[in-house]
Scaffold this active site. Structure first.
Site, PDB file in Angstrom:
ATOM      1  N   LYS A   1      44.360  45.877  21.841  1.00 25.50           N
ATOM      2  CA  LYS A   1      43.426  47.015  21.750  1.00 25.50           C
ATOM      3  C   LYS A   1      43.593  47.873  23.002  1.00 25.50           C
ATOM      4  CE  LYS A   1      39.214  45.327  20.734  1.00 25.50           C
ATOM      5  NZ  LYS A   1      37.823  45.421  20.233  1.00 25.50           N
TER       6      LYS A   1
ATOM      7  N   GLU B   1      33.448  36.304  31.101  1.00 22.91           N
ATOM      8  CA  GLU B   1      34.246  36.310  29.863  1.00 22.91           C
ATOM      9  C   GLU B   1      34.906  34.940  29.658  1.00 22.91           C
ATOM     10  OE1 GLU B   1      33.902  38.869  27.932  1.00 22.91           O
ATOM     11  OE2 GLU B   1      33.656  40.673  29.152  1.00 22.91           O
TER      12      GLU B   1
ATOM     13  N   LYS C   1      41.405  33.555  23.374  1.00 29.24           N
ATOM     14  CA  LYS C   1      41.593  34.928  22.901  1.00 29.24           C
ATOM     15  C   LYS C   1      42.822  35.013  22.001  1.00 29.24           C
ATOM     16  CE  LYS C   1      41.266  39.654  23.359  1.00 29.24           C
ATOM     17  NZ  LYS C   1      40.685  40.771  24.027  1.00 29.24           N
TER      18      LYS C   1
ATOM     19  N   HIS D   1      27.705  40.492  23.859  1.00 32.42           N
ATOM     20  CA  HIS D   1      28.044  41.899  24.094  1.00 32.42           C
ATOM     21  C   HIS D   1      27.083  42.888  23.444  1.00 32.42           C
ATOM     22  CE1 HIS D   1      31.647  40.327  25.900  1.00 32.42           C
ATOM     23  NE2 HIS D   1      32.115  41.537  26.138  1.00 32.42           N
TER      24      HIS D   1
HETATM   25  N1  LIG Z   1      41.452  46.039  25.375  1.00 33.54           N
HETATM   26  C1  LIG Z   1      40.603  45.039  25.317  1.00 33.54           C
HETATM   27  O1  LIG Z   1      40.667  44.183  24.422  1.00 33.54           O
HETATM   28  C2  LIG Z   1      39.550  44.934  26.367  1.00 33.54           C
HETATM   29  C3  LIG Z   1      38.788  43.761  26.481  1.00 33.54           C
HETATM   30  C4  LIG Z   1      37.853  43.669  27.512  1.00 33.54           C
HETATM   31  C5  LIG Z   1      37.686  44.744  28.388  1.00 33.54           C
HETATM   32  N2  LIG Z   1      38.421  45.866  28.237  1.00 33.54           N
HETATM   33  C6  LIG Z   1      38.267  47.010  29.142  1.00 33.54           C
HETATM   34  O2  LIG Z   1      38.590  46.586  30.458  1.00 33.54           O
HETATM   35  C7  LIG Z   1      37.895  47.396  31.384  1.00 33.54           C
HETATM   36  C8  LIG Z   1      37.322  46.501  32.462  1.00 33.54           C
HETATM   37  O3  LIG Z   1      38.388  45.847  33.121  1.00 33.54           O
HETATM   38  P1  LIG Z   1      38.266  45.365  34.640  1.00 33.54           P
HETATM   39  O4  LIG Z   1      37.032  44.599  34.811  1.00 33.54           O
HETATM   40  O5  LIG Z   1      39.569  44.771  34.989  1.00 33.54           O
HETATM   41  O6  LIG Z   1      38.009  46.756  35.404  1.00 33.54           O
HETATM   42  P2  LIG Z   1      38.893  47.706  36.352  1.00 33.54           P
HETATM   43  O7  LIG Z   1      40.226  47.946  35.776  1.00 33.54           O
HETATM   44  O8  LIG Z   1      38.037  48.875  36.630  1.00 33.54           O
HETATM   45  O9  LIG Z   1      39.043  46.836  37.680  1.00 33.54           O
HETATM   46  C9  LIG Z   1      37.921  46.544  38.466  1.00 33.54           C
HETATM   47  C10 LIG Z   1      38.124  47.020  39.915  1.00 33.54           C
HETATM   48  O10 LIG Z   1      39.002  46.139  40.589  1.00 33.54           O
HETATM   49  C11 LIG Z   1      40.065  46.869  41.199  1.00 33.54           C
HETATM   50  N3  LIG Z   1      41.192  45.945  41.211  1.00 33.54           N
HETATM   51  C12 LIG Z   1      41.962  45.591  40.168  1.00 33.54           C
HETATM   52  N4  LIG Z   1      42.796  44.595  40.518  1.00 33.54           N
HETATM   53  C13 LIG Z   1      42.550  44.327  41.818  1.00 33.54           C
HETATM   54  C14 LIG Z   1      43.079  43.378  42.741  1.00 33.54           C
HETATM   55  N5  LIG Z   1      43.988  42.466  42.368  1.00 33.54           N
HETATM   56  N6  LIG Z   1      42.621  43.382  44.009  1.00 33.54           N
HETATM   57  C15 LIG Z   1      41.650  44.274  44.364  1.00 33.54           C
HETATM   58  N7  LIG Z   1      41.095  45.158  43.540  1.00 33.54           N
HETATM   59  C16 LIG Z   1      41.531  45.190  42.268  1.00 33.54           C
HETATM   60  C17 LIG Z   1      40.205  48.091  40.372  1.00 33.54           C
HETATM   61  O11 LIG Z   1      40.804  49.143  41.095  1.00 33.54           O
HETATM   62  C18 LIG Z   1      38.745  48.412  40.035  1.00 33.54           C
HETATM   63  O12 LIG Z   1      38.128  49.072  41.105  1.00 33.54           O
HETATM   64  C19 LIG Z   1      36.854  48.176  30.595  1.00 33.54           C
HETATM   65  O13 LIG Z   1      37.271  49.500  30.490  1.00 33.54           O
HETATM   66  C20 LIG Z   1      36.852  47.501  29.233  1.00 33.54           C
HETATM   67  O14 LIG Z   1      36.536  48.394  28.194  1.00 33.54           O
HETATM   68  C21 LIG Z   1      39.349  45.970  27.258  1.00 33.54           C
HETATM   69 ZN   LIG Z   2      33.517  42.004  27.657  1.00 34.86          ZN
END
Ligand SMILES: NC(=O)c1ccc[n+]([C@@H]2O[C@H](COP(=O)([O-])OP(=O)(O)OC[C@H]3O[C@@H](n4cnc5c(N)ncnc54)[C@H](O)[C@@H]3O)[C@@H](O)[C@H]2O)c1
Ligand SMILES: [Zn+2]
Length: 350
Positions: A133, A175, A216, A237
């Site tokens: 997705k 998660e 997953k 959720h």
């Molecule tokens: N496609 C799917 O099936 C699916 C499933 C769940 C969530 N999502 C999406 O994922 C997003 C959330 O993902 P997330 O929680 O990874 O958020 P994100 O990508 O915003 O990352 C969180 C923060 O951590 C920072 N960051 C990332 N890796 C890092 C690292 N190794 N060291 C330091 N900082 C780091 C990023 O710059 C950001 O500020 C949402 O947009 C959600 O809709 C998608």
């Molecule tokens: Zn979630």
């Protein structure tokens, strides 16, 4: 290093899990094709140096508020100018925001180019990078424009989690615990019995991430286009999204999912669907891994319930909930009295 294989309607791809994988990126993806890295301002200074043979590294502003068509629109021209054609591929280097946007760009640029996920958050490893997705948000709501686009490899380098902020790590744990409740009692009981919070440095991280991804993988393989079973992944959720929204996104997604799982467990117990001690077991496990288990008192219960009504899982005017029956066994139901939800949320407010 371990490899899981995900099969989907048009093929299969490996998920490689291990430490220091990015240093041998080419070897793990198994292609000499040209590529461009898409990353964000936080991740680029930390990990982009592993991709020194990339045609270009495109650095997007970090954060959910930039997961938009405007951001995506700015990328296509750069791909063209760097000379990327359909023989090349994209690399998503970052969290779920970068993964979702890069996948969407890969699905649409020149009618589709390959892409590789290099998730660098725990949430992206166990959830967002697996299942195909992709998409962006609209002002009207999250993930409203997107496509199914499978990566051709996922490289989950656990070493990258060392630099993740502790609250972001905890969001990935929400998660992970969710995956245990949905389909892996062993994963749940490991986290329940663990005497200290999981961290990037612990050797047990590898097995935990692998087990969480396995849940997953199994669910998305059975329901690649989200027609049925995949709804289980939304445990916590329906409530969580509403809490996140009503808080104005002060409550982070993973924290809201933790709170939402508490609501789901308490509702299931009150209706006699699960053992009476399941809510307290979930609560203790969330707390042990630095997650909140109460809902901020300043969030209005009616506003949360109204927000749930606009959740996109709402089908034919009915809100459907995923509730636990036991560890590893959840089900979808619309038969939850409105009053019980209001009472449960109120009882969980601190
Ligand atoms: N496609 C799917 O099936 C699916 C499933 C769940 C969530 N999502 C999406 O994922 C997003 C959330 O993902 P997330 O929680 O990874 O958020 P994100 O990508 O915003 O990352 C969180 C923060 O951590 C920072 N960051 C990332 N890796 C890092 C690292 N190794 N060291 C330091 N900082 C780091 C990023 O710059 C950001 O500020 C949402 O947009 C959600 O809709 C998608
Ligand atoms: Zn979630």
């Amino acid at each position: 290093m371990t490899t899981l294989t995900v099969t989907h309607p048009t093929g299969a791809y490996p998920i490689v899990i291990g430490r220091h994988l990015l240093a041998d990126f080419r070897q793990h993806v198994g292609t000499t094709a040209p590529y461009i890295v898409i990353t964000d301002t936080n991740v680029q200074p930390l990990y982009a140096h592993h991709f020194d043979d990339a045609l270009d590294v495109i650095v997007l502003p970090a954060g959910e508020k930039h997961k938009t068509l405007e951001t995506v629109n700015g990328v296509y021209g750069r791909l063209l100018r760097a000379g990327l054609d359909r023989s090349g591929f994209l690399v998503a280097l970052g969290g779920g925001v970068i993964g979702d946007m890069t996948g969407f760009i890969a699905s649409s640029y020149m009618r589709g180019v390959g892409f590789v996920q290099c998730p660098t958050t725990l949430l992206a490893m166990v959830d967002a990078s697996v299942g195909g997705k992709t998409g962006v948000d609209l002002p009207e709501g999250k993930n409203l424009v997107g496509a199914f686009k499978q990566p051709f490899a996922v490289i989950a380098d656990l070493e990258t989690l060392h630099t993740l902020e502790p609250d972001e790590f905890a969001c990935g744990m929400a998660e992970t615990i969710k995956h245990g409740v949905i389909n892996d009692p062993e994963l749940f009981t490991f986290l329940e019995r663990d005497s200290r919070p999981m961290t990037a440095a612990r050797p047990e991280l590898h097995q935990m991430v692998e087990s969480a991804i396995e849940v997953k993988r199994e669910v998305v393989q059975e329901d690649p286009y989200e027609h049925g079973r995949r709804a289980q992944l939304n445990l916590g959720h329906t409530f969580g999204h509403a809490i996140e929204n009503v808080s104005g996104f002060v409550v982070k997604h993973g924290e809201a999912v933790a709170m939402g799982m508490m609501v789901a467990a308490e509702v299931a117990a009150a209706l006699g669907h699960c053992a009476a001690d399941l809510p307290s077991r979930i609560k203790a496990t969330l707390l042990a891994h630095n997650l909140p288990v109460t809902i901020p008192a300043d969030l209005d219960v009616d506003a949360i319930i109204t927000m749930m009504g606009s959740d996109k899982k709402k089908k034919g005017g009915v809100i459907r909930y995923i509730l636990p029956r036991a560890l590893g066994d959840c089900f979808l139901t619309a038969a939850v009295p409105h009053d019980l939800i209001a009472q449960t949320i109120t009882a969980l407010q601190e």
